[in-house]
Design a protein around this motif. Structure first.
Motif, PDB file in Angstrom:
ATOM      1  N   ALA A 252       8.983 -38.699  -9.353  1.00  0.00           N
ATOM      2  CA  ALA A 252       7.686 -39.385  -9.339  1.00  0.00           C
ATOM      3  C   ALA A 252       7.488 -39.954  -7.944  1.00  0.00           C
ATOM      4  CB  ALA A 252       7.662 -40.493 -10.372  1.00  0.00           C
TER       5      ALA A 252
ATOM      6  N   SER B   2       3.838 -36.316 -10.099  1.00  0.00           N
ATOM      7  CA  SER B   2       5.152 -35.818 -10.465  1.00  0.00           C
ATOM      8  C   SER B   2       5.324 -34.480  -9.760  1.00  0.00           C
ATOM      9  CB  SER B   2       5.219 -35.646 -11.983  1.00  0.00           C
ATOM     10  OG  SER B   2       6.414 -34.984 -12.309  1.00  0.00           O
TER      11      SER B   2
ATOM     12  N   GLN C  83      -4.220 -32.696 -19.981  1.00  0.00           N
ATOM     13  CA  GLN C  83      -2.782 -32.790 -19.761  1.00  0.00           C
ATOM     14  C   GLN C  83      -2.324 -34.243 -19.791  1.00  0.00           C
ATOM     15  OE1 GLN C  83      -0.670 -30.306 -19.608  1.00  0.00           O
ATOM     16  NE2 GLN C  83      -2.338 -28.819 -19.799  1.00  0.00           N
TER      17      GLN C  83
ATOM     18  N   ARG D 113       0.338 -37.193 -18.819  1.00  0.00           N
ATOM     19  CA  ARG D 113       1.404 -37.642 -17.922  1.00  0.00           C
ATOM     20  C   ARG D 113       2.073 -38.810 -18.626  1.00  0.00           C
ATOM     21  NH1 ARG D 113       1.530 -41.728 -15.118  1.00  0.00           N
ATOM     22  NH2 ARG D 113      -0.699 -42.122 -14.934  1.00  0.00           N
TER      23      ARG D 113
END
Ligand code: ATP
Length: 923
Positions: A133, A142, A427, A429
């Motif tokens: 990260a 990331s 998506q 995270r």
């Protein structure tokens, strides 16, 4: 020391890196970076071009010379070299040349195999990528660890592997396992103080070193060295490198080979002396003794084991199970119980909040996945409490329930996840559980950004499986300093913190604990994962948050229940495991009711069974002597802590189980190590867990574990097939020569001819068995007992049967050829061809240990057919090419001799077929 820092920026006069001796602001200056926003992407590109990838130079296990050298370090080679020397001394230069050539070819083949096995293992590196990260231009990203450059600002938390050498710029309660670097097994506490330059590496508390593991806390650091320039690179210790370790099997075989070689050499010596004592010419006896030794030593065995294991590793990788330690290829096939996580392994780990419950009502949530589209549907009994202040966020759905608003807000604020649109999909995270709560809040019209602008996060308590909740503290940006604490977590745990519950108007009233528990149970029974949320107002925010100040002071705002669909292949894989005699157990941190419903959905249990589930609390009350029994009986273990996982594994092992165990958290490492096969998750697992595991699943899927078991079993099968195939040849060659010496007759086969048989057939025929596809019954038979010998009694009998047939056949054929007028060379050529013919026909039989040869798909293994073709061509050359005749003392033979050879080979196949049939019928 190379380019430790951007060119020319190493402080003048410092011998080597001294970043621990500099205050943070100087390090920042040195690397042209920023402790809040990190590097600029354009600068990253430039530095990447300048400094290259953050990778350790691959260790070339011993290099080419080392690998070649190792091939000579083998008892058979010693025997051959010694016999070549003696043969040359006795003026048999041609024979000596042939022997030397065989040694060279053998060395080359061993070398190529080792290179290929190495390549297969090397390829695995790229499959388990570590991610780091980083913050670049203020954005948290990331990225693959390889892409880090000096100056990057890296964020770390418990469970991460440090991806490069870093100077810490901030940290909270950080402890790091530096055993990879210093050998010190106790995690060390880190801090930020500037240290004297002379501080040794092990004591540099303000630095983090590549390859070490963060076991607790969080922190951020600036990359000061990457790749081969790191401390780790310098001491050339590649953590997590897959080394070609000796496996229990290779060790056992190596021992077996050494003992056997010694015994055979002794026998050859005795035979030589006996012959000479009887008055035979010493040269001839020497040749005979060498033939005996060369024939009887099973030289192809170690190579076959290495190749079979390497092929197994490759096949498992293709099915998304990456092997980190070679011995596990053997173990996984004999696993008798698999203990697996629920979330992500049996389920997709794709969370969607479906139901919201508050003390005032129950609501449905529409929409799927992480897309923000969806609504909160009002409760069936629409709550119309006369609130003076309509909850702004829910206005559009007309719901007036303050508790609901606070429940959604707590879920969103006490959250570290993010959801982002990428193309057509959304998506996640971070943690999918948290992402689901973020999405639910969005559907309820909560604007987190707006809230955080007025009430930034001031402190937090991270979620850990032991704590079972997460808390954040927010303090007003205004000087009045008032604030909130939000909590979300396991229902029982959050209830312990709560003294009251919120009503529809946002006021607090006494907690109706039982009503909350009943609601949570009803939701969990539907297979939903339920989290409770709570809040507390702070008159004037205090600085720290340690959890104790929350007990009994929080106000419950509601429950969020999310759906996590079972994985598509989970049910069929569970069934396959059960058919294969492998018990499957679910070990989860989730609630027992949720776990039981999911367990039933994937076929672990047939609905509610008494005694099917045990909770962590119940486990603690079971006395040690009754634990193994209870663990054996139960299928679902819920609310289990990592250290209870360890006890579970030990209990199972005490019952003789070979146990596979999955884990993903920092604290799962001991259980993963204790398990016979530790399995970690490539996607969601922490680096600590991966480090401790034997296998990494790149897709986190339970079906992959089942695939690995299947591949493991196949590796073993193919090894056994190879042994059953190769041993009769060795035994028969040894016995034929021994008989010839003892009977005082002409040798039916010469040493160079034996070398020809052994070397060519091992490669062209035997190795091809390693490519044999799985047998149909592979996953319907019970697991192999770990202590079962490689060759069962039935197979040993078959080995002896084929040896006896070979000895008798050769003896008869050699004698018969001489009586029908063949020369000694021709009779020997027939004997050699008979050996190979029997090996070929027996090879087809060995493709299955139980089924008859004609029931095996003839073209199922193309490699094998290719091998047979090559070997046949070789035999024709050996028999008819003059040069070969000269080198190997062979001579052309007629058609009648070939017919006799093929007839005998068929007879041998018939005998093996009868033996198989008798075995199947239970004789
Ligand atoms: P498994 O062990 O099968 O992966 P799990 O993911 O449910 O199961 P944990 O992650 O240990 O197990 O979670 C245990 C409990 O802690 C969950 O049931 C949930 O109530 C709570 N929980 C999980 N994630 C969070 C989180 N990010 N914040 C707060 N509480 C959480």
């Amino acid at each position: 020391m190379g380019n430790k820092t951007p060119a020319g920026t190493t402080p003048a006069g410092t011998p080597g890196p001294a970043h621990h001796g500099l205050p943070v602001h100087e390090v920042v200056l040195l690397f042209g970076t920023d402790t809040a926003t990190g590097l600029d992407p354009a600068e990253v590109v430039r530095r990447r071009a300048q400094f290259g990838a953050n990778m350790l130079p691959r260790s070339r296990r011993g290099g080419i010379a080392g690998k070649l050298g190792r091939q000579f370090n083998n008892p058979l080679v010693y025997v051959l070299l010694a016999s070549a020397a003696v043969t040359a001394f006795l003026r048999g230069f041609l024979d000596a040349g042939v022997i030397l050539a065989v040694v060279l070819v053998n060395t080359l083949i061993g070398f190529i195999q080792e290179v290929r096995a190495d390549a297969a293992l090397d390829a695995l590196h790229s499959m388990v990528r570590t991610h780091a990260a980083v913050v670049r231009r203020g954005e948290r990203l990331s990225i693959p660890s390889e892409d880090l450059v000096p100056g990057d600002l890296v964020l770390l938390e418990a469970g991460d592997r440090v991806p490069a050498d870093l100077r810490l710029v901030r940290l909270s309660a950080m402890r790091v396992d530096e055993s990879a670097l210093s050998g010190e097994s106790e995690p060390v506490a880190k801090d930020q103080v500037v240290l004297p330059r002379s501080t040794p590496v092990a004591d540099r508390r303000n630095m983090l070193y590549s390859g070490t593991l963060v076991t607790a806390g969080t922190g951020a650091g600036i990359v000061v060295a990457i790749g081969g320039e790191t401390e780790l690179g310098e001491i050339h210790r590649l953590i997590g490198d897959i080394r070609p370790e000796a496996t229990p099997l290779t060790r056992k075989l190596a021992r077996f080979s050494t003992t056997l070689t010694a015994a055979i050499l002794a026998l050859a010596g005795v035979a030589f002396l006996a012959g000479v004592a009887r008055g035979e010419p010493p040269e001839e006896m020497f040749t005979a003794a060498v033939a005996l030794a060369v024939g009887a030593i099973p030289e192809g065995l170690p190579a076959a084991v290495t190749v079979a294991l390497a092929i197994g590793v490759r096949r498992m990788a293709r099915r998304r199970a990456v092997v980190r330690r070679l011995p596990v290829v053997e173990t996984i096939g004999s696993v008798t119980v698999i203990c697996s996580d629920k979330t992500g392994t049996f389920t997709e780990n794709q969370m969607t909040v479906r139901v919201l419950w508050t003390p005032a009502g129950r609501y449905g949530v529409t929409g799927t996945g992480y897309s923000p589209e969806g609504h909160i549907i009002p409760p069936s009994t629409i709550h119309t409490g006369g609130t003076a202040q309509p909850p702004v966020c829910l206005g559009r759905d007309g719901i007036r329930d303050e508790a609901l608003r606070w429940c959604l807000l707590a879920g969103a604020a006490c959250n570290d996840a993010g959801v982002r649109r990428e193309g057509a999909t959304w998506q996640v995270r971070g943690d999918p559980t948290e992402a689901a709560m973020l999405v639910a809040a969005g559907k309820g019209g909560i604007s987190l950004a707006e809230f955080l602008a007025g009430w930034p996060r001031h402190a937090e308590l991270a979620f850990t499986p032991e704590r079972q909740f997460m808390a954040t503290m927010h303090r007003s940006a205004h000087p009045d300093g008032t604030g909130f604490v939000f909590v979300k977590g396991a229902v029982e745990r959050v209830l312990e913190l709560c003294g009251g519950e919120m009503d529809a108007q946002g006021g607090a009233r006494p907690l109706r604990r039982q009503a909350v528990v009943n609601a949570a149970h009803a939701l969990a029974d539907g297979g939903l994962r339920v989290l409770a949320t709570a809040m507390m107002r702070l008159p004037a925010a205090t600085g720290a948050l340690d959890g104790t100040e929350l007990e009994g002071r929080m106000t419950l705002t509601g429950l969020q229940a999310m759906h996590d669909p079972p994985r598509e292949a989970a049910a069929s894989s569970v069934l396959a495991c059960r058919r294969a005699g492998v018990a499957v157990k679910m070990i989860t941190g989730d609630h027992v009711r949720t776990a039981l419903t999911v367990a039933a959905a994937v076929g672990l249990t047939n609905g509610p069974e008494p005694g099917a589930a045990l909770t962590g609390a119940e486990l603690d009350t079971i006395p040690a002597d009754r634990l193994p029994d209870a663990v054996e009986r139960a299928t679902v273990f819920a609310r289990v802590s990592p250290e209870q996982k360890l006890r579970l594994i030990q209990a199972l092992q005490s019952r003789g189980h070979v146990a596979a165990m999955t884990g993903d958290g920092v604290n799962d490492a001991p259980a993963l190590r204790q398990a016979n096969v530790g399995i970690s998750m490539g996607r969601s697992g922490t680096e600590v867990a991966k480090e401790a595991s034997d296998i990494v699943l790149t897709d986190d899927d339970f079906a992959t574990i089942e695939a690995a078991v299947e591949e493991g079993r196949n590796v073993f099968d193919n090894l056994v097939k190879f042994m059953v195939w190769t041993l009769p040849t060795n035994m028969a060659e040894g016995l034929v020569i021994l008989a010839a010496i003892l009977a005082g007759g002409t040798l039916p086969i010469l040493p160079t001819q034996i070398l020809w048989i052994n070397m060519t057939t091992a490669v062209a025929l035997g190795l091809m068995l390693a490519f044999e596809p799985k047998e149909p019954g592979l996953m319907t038979r019970p697991p192999r007992a770990p202590d079962r010998p490689l060759l069962t009694w039935a197979l040993t009998v078959r080995v002896m049967l084929v040896s006896a047939l070979l000895v008798a056949g050769t003896w008869w054929l050699f004698g018969h050829e001489l009586t029908v007028g063949a020369s000694v060379a021709q009779a020997r050529t027939s004997a050699v061809n008979l050996f190979v013919a029997v090996e070929v026909s027996y090879l087809f039989s060995c493709r299955s240990l139980t089924r008859p040869a004609w029931r095996i798909r003839p073209f199922g293994n193309r490699w094998l057919l290719l091998g047979v073709g090559l070997q046949s061509a070789g035999q024709v050359a050996l028999t008819y090419v003059p040069l070969m005749n000269e080198l190997f003392h062979t001579a052309p033979i007629g058609l009648d001799a070939w017919l006799r050879i093929l007839g005998l080979a068929m007879l041998a196949s018939l005998a093996v077929a009868v033996d198989k049939r008798l075995r199947r019928q239970g004789f």
